[in-house]
Design an enzyme around this catalytic site. Structure first.
Site, mmCIF file in Angstrom:
data_model
loop_
_atom_site.group_PDB
_atom_site.id
_atom_site.type_symbol
_atom_site.label_atom_id
_atom_site.label_comp_id
_atom_site.label_asym_id
_atom_site.label_seq_id
_atom_site.Cartn_x
_atom_site.Cartn_y
_atom_site.Cartn_z
ATOM 1 N N HIS B 235 -5.588 8.951 12.870
ATOM 2 C CA HIS B 235 -4.473 9.100 11.939
ATOM 3 C C HIS B 235 -4.967 9.957 10.777
ATOM 4 O O HIS B 235 -6.067 9.743 10.288
ATOM 5 C CB HIS B 235 -4.032 7.718 11.448
ATOM 6 C CG HIS B 235 -2.701 7.715 10.769
ATOM 7 N ND1 HIS B 235 -2.486 8.329 9.561
ATOM 8 C CD2 HIS B 235 -1.508 7.179 11.141
ATOM 9 C CE1 HIS B 235 -1.215 8.150 9.221
ATOM 10 N NE2 HIS B 235 -0.601 7.467 10.157
ATOM 11 N N ARG B 256 4.435 12.049 4.966
ATOM 12 C CA ARG B 256 4.482 13.437 5.430
ATOM 13 C C ARG B 256 5.886 13.778 5.915
ATOM 14 O O ARG B 256 6.386 14.869 5.708
ATOM 15 C CB ARG B 256 3.458 13.673 6.542
ATOM 16 C CG ARG B 256 2.037 13.827 6.008
ATOM 17 C CD ARG B 256 1.076 14.193 7.132
ATOM 18 N NE ARG B 256 0.958 13.139 8.120
ATOM 19 C CZ ARG B 256 1.163 13.285 9.418
ATOM 20 N NH1 ARG B 256 1.464 14.450 9.913
ATOM 21 N NH2 ARG B 256 1.042 12.250 10.232
#
Ligand SMILES: Cc1cc2nc3c(=O)[nH]c(=O)nc-3n(C[C@H](O)[C@H](O)[C@H](O)COP(=O)(O)OP(=O)(O)OC[C@H]3O[C@@H](n4cnc5c(N)ncnc54)[C@H](O)[C@@H]3O)c2cc1C
Ligand code: SF4
Ligand code: FES
Lengths: 237, 566
Positions: B235, B256
């Protein structure tokens, strides 16, 4: 490659940790460990395990305030070990298991009595017959929002003096869960649950001491839920 | 040895294990179901830690086909397409069930309908959530739901080994009670393995600390085939909190999705170099590797990371949308709403695992695998939001299959000598010896350095040799101090399993001489569709790892088709 976890500075911390073998008396034991300055209380416990005694037992799973496995008493106050920065504790800190629950070993308590009471209010949702998710606005939802954040860590159960005095009192977390369901307009069994939650060992046993709200790491404020249950019961009768 | 008997034994209480229990009983309420959990029920595992949310097609403007295309494209065409189709086609019904039957309450739009947010790598905003801590809602409500079902819960007990009957079918499992150290046997006609993945074998990792790839390791020892073992997802936005265990925990993907920027130490939005079109909303494999390469090239932040900046999104918006993340950063003295945060790639999820079919069946009769322990669903890279969908959908499928199977399966007999042997092997660590924690640290550093984001032949060969050494050194480990709740003992047992799984990962990674999805070989940096639209299959035979490959079957979409559609 160098990674983020490499730290240069450490801090020496004097811990007094409750150690207790199954079936015997416990005591506080002193340990001096090197801890990362950015660490949490749980990092200090990991340090004891890695640097001094691999048998030092404590519970931890998510290490991020999500699972509610790691509640202990830090200098007498209930806290999540993984969410309590070492920068906030003194150089000599005391770590003990939760109160009102049998110790299995060291900092690990038997949560069965806590969950038995939690189970007693029937925490399982009993849905109204719905075919699709209910359309509910955020505003309508306000009533339940706080109570729903409980991670069943047991901190409030330990902090509540009434639980100590009256071992059959259901305790703050179970009652907060009861309120979350009583106030949930999708639940089919609000009346029956309310009956249980204000029954013999329920909401009326609470003396409004409010320790539960002080220690809850998730802002659940069980005391408010308990008061809401009582008000609801009063107006229903 | 004490013996318990069930129709169905479910191992693990993440999304997969809980849903398997619920659905086995939904299919047939008279079944005797045992649920054995290494941690506390509903409090252990990664499903509870799910932050961002759950991908499911709910809107009439979205479609299962689109979700499928995103999943296959994200997986670089390596996915088992029938498993991926099962995932996307049944996810909506699970979300519906979680709301209507189990009592979850996901965030709403102003009009009262379920809100879905943007996640990276997706062509539609389809991620269902409750703020930024969605897993708590799902797992604690499922756990509450179990209070109303006759499931026998065996808490803080770890499964040591699976037991097979004389004709190779499943017979049950050997259990170790963490609280007392007692070892017993649970017999069952059907066993569902759902213990979550092994990403905890990396120095920086997201999962809950008790997980150690136990399910996959046991399946390997039972002789099952594993697929895609080289595919381990990192991640991109792990927290940096110095030497604290919080380091490696993540800031969720929705940041994001919502438009947060990534910058290197020079202040550049470096994703422009790696994926100019999708930038920060590119898939995890791409963003993680980009960050890693920036750091490696000396363009990192002071703390060996890169900067994640959400401050331009507005402090109010960030505080409202990501309260859990804001709180987490406040704990380490950072203000996510107003300042850039240092982040690092961190080991997150294993796409690889045991080979299953669309009913969660394996090559062993009566043995089912679901959730992160199973391989093939996500191919070379998992999309954010498809993980919890995977565990709950396939948990449900496993429950349904199990209920169906036990109607015809007899209770198999197991070999008592074998069960005694498992107990003896496990208790041999209760002796004087070296600390298991040091060896664990060595394993985690080894995997990070040589089987991590960037691999090559030399590093992988070194890792293979080192794994043998660490395995040999395990024999010097000893943890006196009694059986009851002895964390050092558990750690020694964890190490055994992690090493077993790591060996297959290394062998797979060596075999795949190309780069695809999460697997990047510095010595073979290009994706090679000509040779490598194949999956690597590994198994253990007589203590040796065997490696073969098989062609991916494009039952629904051929390579390039998604790109051609868009
Ligand atoms: C921090 C974090 C955030 C995430 N966020 C997302 C997200 O936003 N969206 C998304 O889709 N996915 C997310 N994921 C991934 C998701 O959690 C997983 O894909 C999935 O839920 C795993 O489910 P599972 O049931 O297979 O395993 P888990 O939920 O990990 O459960 C495993 C269970 O098995 C038990 N167990 C382990 N070993 C044994 C043993 N030997 N004996 C008995 N029991 C055992 C464990 O105690 C645990 O109860 C996230 C993961 C993490 C770590
Ligand atoms: S109400 Fe708060 S303190 Fe009590 S169990 Fe729940 S989260 Fe813990
Ligand atoms: S370990 Fe999960 S809340 Fe602390």
């Amino acid at each position: 490659m160098a990674t983020a976890q490499e730290t240069t500075a450490t801090r020496t911390l004097d811990l007094r940790v409750w150690r207790q073998e199954p079936g015997s008396e416990g005591q506080l034991v002193n340990y001096s460990v090197e801890v990362p300055p950015e660490g949490m209380v749980v990092d200090a416990l990991f340090a004891v395990q890695a640097q001094i005694d691999p048998t030092c037992a404590f519970r931890v799973s998510c290490r991020a305030g999500i699972c509610g496995s790691c509640a202990v008493r830090v200098d007498g106050r209930e806290r999540l070990a993984c969410q309590t920065p070492l920068s906030l504790v003194r150089d000599r800190v005391r770590i003990e298991p939760l109160r009102h629950l049998p110790v299995l070993r060291d900092l690990v308590v038997d949560l069965d009595p806590f969950f038995a009471k939690y189970g007693a209010i029937h925490p399982e949702f009993r849905p109204r017959p719905l075919v699709a998710p209910a359309r509910i606005t955020a505003a309508e939802r306000g009533l339940v929002e706080r109570a729903i954040n409980c991670i069943s860590c047991g901190a409030c159960y330990s902090a509540c003096d009434i639980v100590g005095l009256n071992p059959s009192f259901l305790g703050p977390a179970a009652l907060a869960r009861a309120w979350a369901l009583v106030a949930d307009e999708r639940d089919a069994d609000a009346d029956a649950r309310l009956h249980e939650a204000v029954g013999e060992n329920g909401a009326w046993r609470c003396h409004n001491l409010g320790n539960c709200a002080v220690v809850c790491p998730k802002g659940v404020a069980p005391l408010l839920a308990i008061q809401a249950l009582r008000r609801r019961a009063l107006w229903r009768s | 040895m004490e013996e318990l008997t069930f129709d169905i034994l479910v191992i693990g209480s993440g999304g997969a294990g809980l849903m398997a229990s619920v659905h086995a009983l939904a299919a047939n309420p008279t079944l005797e179901v045992g649920l054995v959990v290494k941690g506390l029920i509903g409090k252990s595992g990664c499903t509870r830690m799910v932050q961002g949310g759950y991908n499911a097609v709910l809107s009439p403007d979205d479609s299962k086909e689109r979700h499928f295309e995103d999943t296959i494209k994200g997986g670089a065409y390596l996915n088992d397409q029938e498993l991926a189709w099962t995932l996307v086609s049944r996810a909506p019904e699970v979300v519906q069930e979680l709301e209507v039957k189990v009592g979850c309450f996901f965030d709403r739009n102003p009009d009262g309908s379920i809100h879905q947010k943007a996640f990276a790598g997706q062509s539609f905003d389809r991620t269902v959530h409750r703020a930024d801590l969605t897993g708590i809602e799902i797992v604690s409500k499922l756990r509450d739901y179990l209070f109303g079902l006759p499931v026998r819960v065996l808490e803080e007990q770890r499964v040591l080994e699976l037991l097979l009957g004389s004709s190779g079918q499943v017979a049950g499992a050997v259990l170790l009670d963490l609280r007392t150290g007692r070892i017993s046997v649970a017999r069952a006609k059907c066993v569902v393995v759902a213990t979550g993945g092994p990403a905890t074998m990396y120095k920086l990792a997201t999962p809950s600390v008790e997980k150690s790839g136990d399910g996959v390791a046991m399946a390997i020892r039972a002789g099952l085939d594993c697929v895609d073992m080289e595919m381990l997802q990192f991640h991109p936005t792990g927290i940096i909190a110095g030497g604290s265990r919080l380091t490696g925990m993540i800031l969720e993907e929705g940041l994001r999705g919502a438009g947060a920027h990534l910058r290197n130490g020079l202040g550049e939005r470096f994703m422009a170099r790696y994926d100019p079109e999708r930038m920060e909303r590119s898939t995890r494999d791409v963003v993680s590797r980009a960050s890693f390469l920036e750091i490696q090239a000396g363009r990192g932040s002071p703390g060996h990371g890169v900067w994640l900046d959400a401050s331009h999104l507005g402090a109010d918006f960030v505080a409202r949308s990501f309260p859990g993340m804001v709180e987490r950063m406040a704990l380490v003295g950072k203000d996510l709403t107003r300042e850039p945060i240092e982040v690092t790639p961190t080991a997150h999820f294993h796409m690889g695992g045991v080979r299953i079919d669309t009913h969660c069946k394996t090559d062993i009769s009566g043995l089912l695998v679901a959730g992160e322990d199973a391989g093939g669903v996500h191919g070379a890279n998992r999309l954010g939001g498809n993980g919890v969908a995977d565990s709950t959908v396939f948990g449900m499928v496993a429950g349904e299959t199990a209920a169906e199977l036990v109607a015809d399966l007899p209770l198999a007999d197991y070999d008592r000598v074998e069960a005694e042997g498992v107990a003896e092997a496990a208790t041999r660590y209760l002796r004087a010896g070296s600390s298991p924690f040091r060896l664990r640290e060595e394993l985690n550093v080894l995997m990070w350095d040589h089987v991590g984001l960037v691999r090559d032949r030399g590093g992988l060969l070194h890792a293979a040799a080192e794994l043998d050494r660490i395995e040999a050194e395990l024999e010097t480990v000893g943890v006196p101090g009694g059986r009851a709740y002895n964390p050092g003992w558990q750690e020694a047992l964890n190490l055994e399993n992690l090493i077993t799984v790591a060996k297959l990962m290394v062998a797979s990674a060596l075999h795949r001489t190309e780069s695809r999805g999460s697997h990047f070989r510095a010595d073979y940096p290009e994706r090679d569709d000509h040779h490598w639209l194949r999956r690597v299959v590994t198994r253990l035979r007589e203590g040796e790892v065997q490696v073969t490959t098989e062609a991916v079957r494009f039952t629904r979409l051929a390579p390039g088709q998604v790109e051609a559609l868009r």
